[in-house]
Design a protein around this motif. Structure first.
Motif, PDB file in Angstrom:
ATOM      1  N   GLN A  65       9.933  12.808  -8.139  1.00  0.00           N
ATOM      2  CA  GLN A  65       9.774  11.856  -9.229  1.00  0.00           C
ATOM      3  C   GLN A  65       8.395  11.210  -9.136  1.00  0.00           C
ATOM      4  O   GLN A  65       7.981  10.755  -8.081  1.00  0.00           O
ATOM      5  N   VAL A  66       7.694  11.181 -10.247  1.00  0.00           N
ATOM      6  CA  VAL A  66       6.360  10.588 -10.301  1.00  0.00           C
ATOM      7  C   VAL A  66       6.467   9.142 -10.750  1.00  0.00           C
ATOM      8  O   VAL A  66       7.192   8.822 -11.699  1.00  0.00           O
ATOM      9  N   GLN A  67       5.755   8.281 -10.082  1.00  0.00           N
ATOM     10  CA  GLN A  67       5.683   6.874 -10.494  1.00  0.00           C
ATOM     11  C   GLN A  67       4.243   6.505 -10.802  1.00  0.00           C
ATOM     12  O   GLN A  67       3.327   6.892 -10.067  1.00  0.00           O
ATOM     13  N   LEU A  68       4.063   5.773 -11.868  1.00  0.00           N
ATOM     14  CA  LEU A  68       2.756   5.260 -12.265  1.00  0.00           C
ATOM     15  C   LEU A  68       2.858   3.744 -12.352  1.00  0.00           C
ATOM     16  O   LEU A  68       3.762   3.220 -13.017  1.00  0.00           O
ATOM     17  N   ILE A  69       1.947   3.064 -11.697  1.00  0.00           N
ATOM     18  CA  ILE A  69       1.978   1.601 -11.689  1.00  0.00           C
ATOM     19  C   ILE A  69       0.612   1.072 -12.113  1.00  0.00           C
ATOM     20  O   ILE A  69      -0.388   1.277 -11.411  1.00  0.00           O
ATOM     21  N   GLU A  70       0.600   0.387 -13.261  1.00  0.00           N
ATOM     22  CA  GLU A  70      -0.644  -0.189 -13.764  1.00  0.00           C
ATOM     23  C   GLU A  70      -0.837  -1.604 -13.229  1.00  0.00           C
ATOM     24  O   GLU A  70       0.146  -2.317 -12.944  1.00  0.00           O
ATOM     25  N   SER A  71      -2.075  -2.017 -13.159  1.00  0.00           N
ATOM     26  CA  SER A  71      -2.413  -3.384 -12.790  1.00  0.00           C
ATOM     27  C   SER A  71      -3.777  -3.729 -13.365  1.00  0.00           C
ATOM     28  O   SER A  71      -4.507  -2.842 -13.820  1.00  0.00           O
ATOM     29  N   GLY A  83     -15.783 -10.595 -25.551  1.00  0.00           N
ATOM     30  CA  GLY A  83     -17.042 -10.291 -24.889  1.00  0.00           C
ATOM     31  C   GLY A  83     -16.910 -10.058 -23.402  1.00  0.00           C
ATOM     32  O   GLY A  83     -17.859  -9.588 -22.761  1.00  0.00           O
ATOM     33  N   GLY A  84     -15.749 -10.384 -22.855  1.00  0.00           N
ATOM     34  CA  GLY A  84     -15.510 -10.234 -21.431  1.00  0.00           C
ATOM     35  C   GLY A  84     -15.117  -8.822 -21.034  1.00  0.00           C
ATOM     36  O   GLY A  84     -15.083  -7.904 -21.869  1.00  0.00           O
ATOM     37  N   SER A  85     -14.813  -8.673 -19.756  1.00  0.00           N
ATOM     38  CA  SER A  85     -14.481  -7.366 -19.194  1.00  0.00           C
ATOM     39  C   SER A  85     -13.224  -7.446 -18.342  1.00  0.00           C
ATOM     40  O   SER A  85     -12.899  -8.496 -17.787  1.00  0.00           O
ATOM     41  N   LEU A  86     -12.545  -6.328 -18.270  1.00  0.00           N
ATOM     42  CA  LEU A  86     -11.410  -6.148 -17.362  1.00  0.00           C
ATOM     43  C   LEU A  86     -11.453  -4.729 -16.823  1.00  0.00           C
ATOM     44  O   LEU A  86     -11.951  -3.822 -17.501  1.00  0.00           O
ATOM     45  N   ARG A  87     -10.875  -4.563 -15.646  1.00  0.00           N
ATOM     46  CA  ARG A  87     -10.735  -3.217 -15.089  1.00  0.00           C
ATOM     47  C   ARG A  87      -9.267  -2.969 -14.793  1.00  0.00           C
ATOM     48  O   ARG A  87      -8.674  -3.667 -13.966  1.00  0.00           O
ATOM     49  N   LEU A  88      -8.708  -1.996 -15.478  1.00  0.00           N
ATOM     50  CA  LEU A  88      -7.317  -1.615 -15.245  1.00  0.00           C
ATOM     51  C   LEU A  88      -7.250  -0.514 -14.199  1.00  0.00           C
ATOM     52  O   LEU A  88      -8.127   0.348 -14.143  1.00  0.00           O
ATOM     53  N   SER A  89      -6.192  -0.553 -13.409  1.00  0.00           N
ATOM     54  CA  SER A  89      -5.956   0.476 -12.406  1.00  0.00           C
ATOM     55  C   SER A  89      -4.576   1.070 -12.609  1.00  0.00           C
ATOM     56  O   SER A  89      -3.659   0.383 -13.063  1.00  0.00           O
ATOM     57  N   CYS A  90      -4.438   2.312 -12.247  1.00  0.00           N
ATOM     58  CA  CYS A  90      -3.153   3.001 -12.316  1.00  0.00           C
ATOM     59  C   CYS A  90      -2.976   3.784 -11.027  1.00  0.00           C
ATOM     60  O   CYS A  90      -3.765   4.692 -10.736  1.00  0.00           O
ATOM     61  N   ALA A  91      -1.959   3.421 -10.264  1.00  0.00           N
ATOM     62  CA  ALA A  91      -1.651   4.101  -9.012  1.00  0.00           C
ATOM     63  C   ALA A  91      -0.536   5.102  -9.262  1.00  0.00           C
ATOM     64  O   ALA A  91       0.511   4.752  -9.831  1.00  0.00           O
ATOM     65  N   SER A 109       2.046   8.250  -7.780  1.00  0.00           N
ATOM     66  CA  SER A 109       2.648   8.920  -6.641  1.00  0.00           C
ATOM     67  C   SER A 109       2.634  10.418  -6.901  1.00  0.00           C
ATOM     68  O   SER A 109       2.408  10.877  -8.016  1.00  0.00           O
ATOM     69  N   GLY A 110       2.900  11.201  -5.868  1.00  0.00           N
ATOM     70  CA  GLY A 110       2.953  12.639  -6.052  1.00  0.00           C
ATOM     71  C   GLY A 110       1.768  13.342  -5.417  1.00  0.00           C
ATOM     72  O   GLY A 110       0.658  12.829  -5.439  1.00  0.00           O
ATOM     73  N   ARG A 111       2.034  14.528  -4.883  1.00  0.00           N
ATOM     74  CA  ARG A 111       1.007  15.253  -4.141  1.00  0.00           C
ATOM     75  C   ARG A 111       0.146  16.149  -5.018  1.00  0.00           C
ATOM     76  O   ARG A 111      -0.830  16.697  -4.543  1.00  0.00           O
ATOM     77  N   THR A 112       0.510  16.324  -6.287  1.00  0.00           N
ATOM     78  CA  THR A 112      -0.263  17.201  -7.161  1.00  0.00           C
ATOM     79  C   THR A 112      -1.023  16.429  -8.223  1.00  0.00           C
ATOM     80  O   THR A 112      -1.320  16.939  -9.292  1.00  0.00           O
ATOM     81  N   PHE A 113      -1.359  15.201  -7.914  1.00  0.00           N
ATOM     82  CA  PHE A 113      -2.050  14.323  -8.864  1.00  0.00           C
ATOM     83  C   PHE A 113      -3.299  14.992  -9.411  1.00  0.00           C
ATOM     84  O   PHE A 113      -3.587  14.906 -10.605  1.00  0.00           O
ATOM     85  N   GLY A 114      -4.047  15.669  -8.568  1.00  0.00           N
ATOM     86  CA  GLY A 114      -5.314  16.271  -8.956  1.00  0.00           C
ATOM     87  C   GLY A 114      -5.209  17.457  -9.890  1.00  0.00           C
ATOM     88  O   GLY A 114      -6.240  18.007 -10.289  1.00  0.00           O
ATOM     89  N   ALA A 115      -4.009  17.866 -10.262  1.00  0.00           N
ATOM     90  CA  ALA A 115      -3.819  18.991 -11.164  1.00  0.00           C
ATOM     91  C   ALA A 115      -3.529  18.555 -12.594  1.00  0.00           C
ATOM     92  O   ALA A 115      -3.369  19.403 -13.483  1.00  0.00           O
ATOM     93  N   ALA A 161      -8.556  11.404  -4.361  1.00  0.00           N
ATOM     94  CA  ALA A 161      -8.214  11.178  -2.957  1.00  0.00           C
ATOM     95  C   ALA A 161      -7.269   9.997  -2.793  1.00  0.00           C
ATOM     96  O   ALA A 161      -6.508   9.930  -1.829  1.00  0.00           O
ATOM     97  N   LYS A 162      -7.317   9.062  -3.760  1.00  0.00           N
ATOM     98  CA  LYS A 162      -6.477   7.874  -3.695  1.00  0.00           C
ATOM     99  C   LYS A 162      -5.362   7.895  -4.735  1.00  0.00           C
ATOM    100  O   LYS A 162      -4.609   6.923  -4.839  1.00  0.00           O
ATOM    101  N   ASN A 163      -5.282   8.959  -5.519  1.00  0.00           N
ATOM    102  CA  ASN A 163      -4.284   9.020  -6.603  1.00  0.00           C
ATOM    103  C   ASN A 163      -4.411   7.821  -7.551  1.00  0.00           C
ATOM    104  O   ASN A 163      -3.409   7.188  -7.908  1.00  0.00           O
ATOM    105  N   MET A 164      -5.625   7.549  -7.968  1.00  0.00           N
ATOM    106  CA  MET A 164      -5.889   6.384  -8.813  1.00  0.00           C
ATOM    107  C   MET A 164      -6.646   6.783 -10.075  1.00  0.00           C
ATOM    108  O   MET A 164      -7.504   7.681 -10.050  1.00  0.00           O
ATOM    109  N   VAL A 165      -6.329   6.087 -11.154  1.00  0.00           N
ATOM    110  CA  VAL A 165      -7.069   6.193 -12.407  1.00  0.00           C
ATOM    111  C   VAL A 165      -7.465   4.787 -12.822  1.00  0.00           C
ATOM    112  O   VAL A 165      -6.687   3.837 -12.626  1.00  0.00           O
ATOM    113  N   TYR A 166      -8.653   4.670 -13.388  1.00  0.00           N
ATOM    114  CA  TYR A 166      -9.177   3.362 -13.760  1.00  0.00           C
ATOM    115  C   TYR A 166      -9.619   3.354 -15.222  1.00  0.00           C
ATOM    116  O   TYR A 166      -9.968   4.389 -15.791  1.00  0.00           O
TER     117      TYR A 166
END
Length: 125
Positions: free
Chosen positions: A1-7, A15-23, A25-31, A75-80
């Protein structure tokens, strides 16, 4: 089961900025291509940005082009999602999603099978 967690969401002035992250799970993230989508109250979920499995290719909705940047760290299974020059029209719940098939690059939300719980972004004028 894949889990995605945003923050990273929150309240910011125009005019401001934010940076979203998404963590992810799973070993085939890079595919898998990963995407960011958003949904404002009373509106359908819409495409914001996509990044290919290797990170070499990216695409953006016209409304955010030049202001938002999507990136990933396999390498960290992260998307920004770096969001600059925010305006009230960017107010929405932001979701990250994983494409349904490996090595498949599309911004169509129907092609995504895993979603995070969403993170609220509110831009005040």
């Amino acid at each position: 089961q894949v889990q995605l967690i945003e923050s990273g969401g929150g309240l910011v002035q125009a005019g401001g900025s934010l940076r979203l992250s998404c963590a992810a799970s799973g070993r085939t993230f890079g595919a898998y291509a990963m995407g960011w989508f958003r949904q404002a109250p009373g509106k359908e979920r819409e495409f914001v940005a996509i990044i290919s499995w290797s990170g070499e290719n990216t695409d953006y909705a016209d409304s955010v082009k030049g202001r938002f940047t999507i990136s990933r760290d396999n390498a960290k299974n992260m998307v920004y999602l770096q969001m600059n020059s925010l305006n009230p029209g960017d107010t929405a719940v932001y979701y990250c999603g994983r494409s349904r098939r490996v090595y498949y690059y599309t911004g169509e939300s129907s092609a995504y099978d895993y979603w995070g719980q969403g993170t609220q972004v509110t831009v005040s004028s």
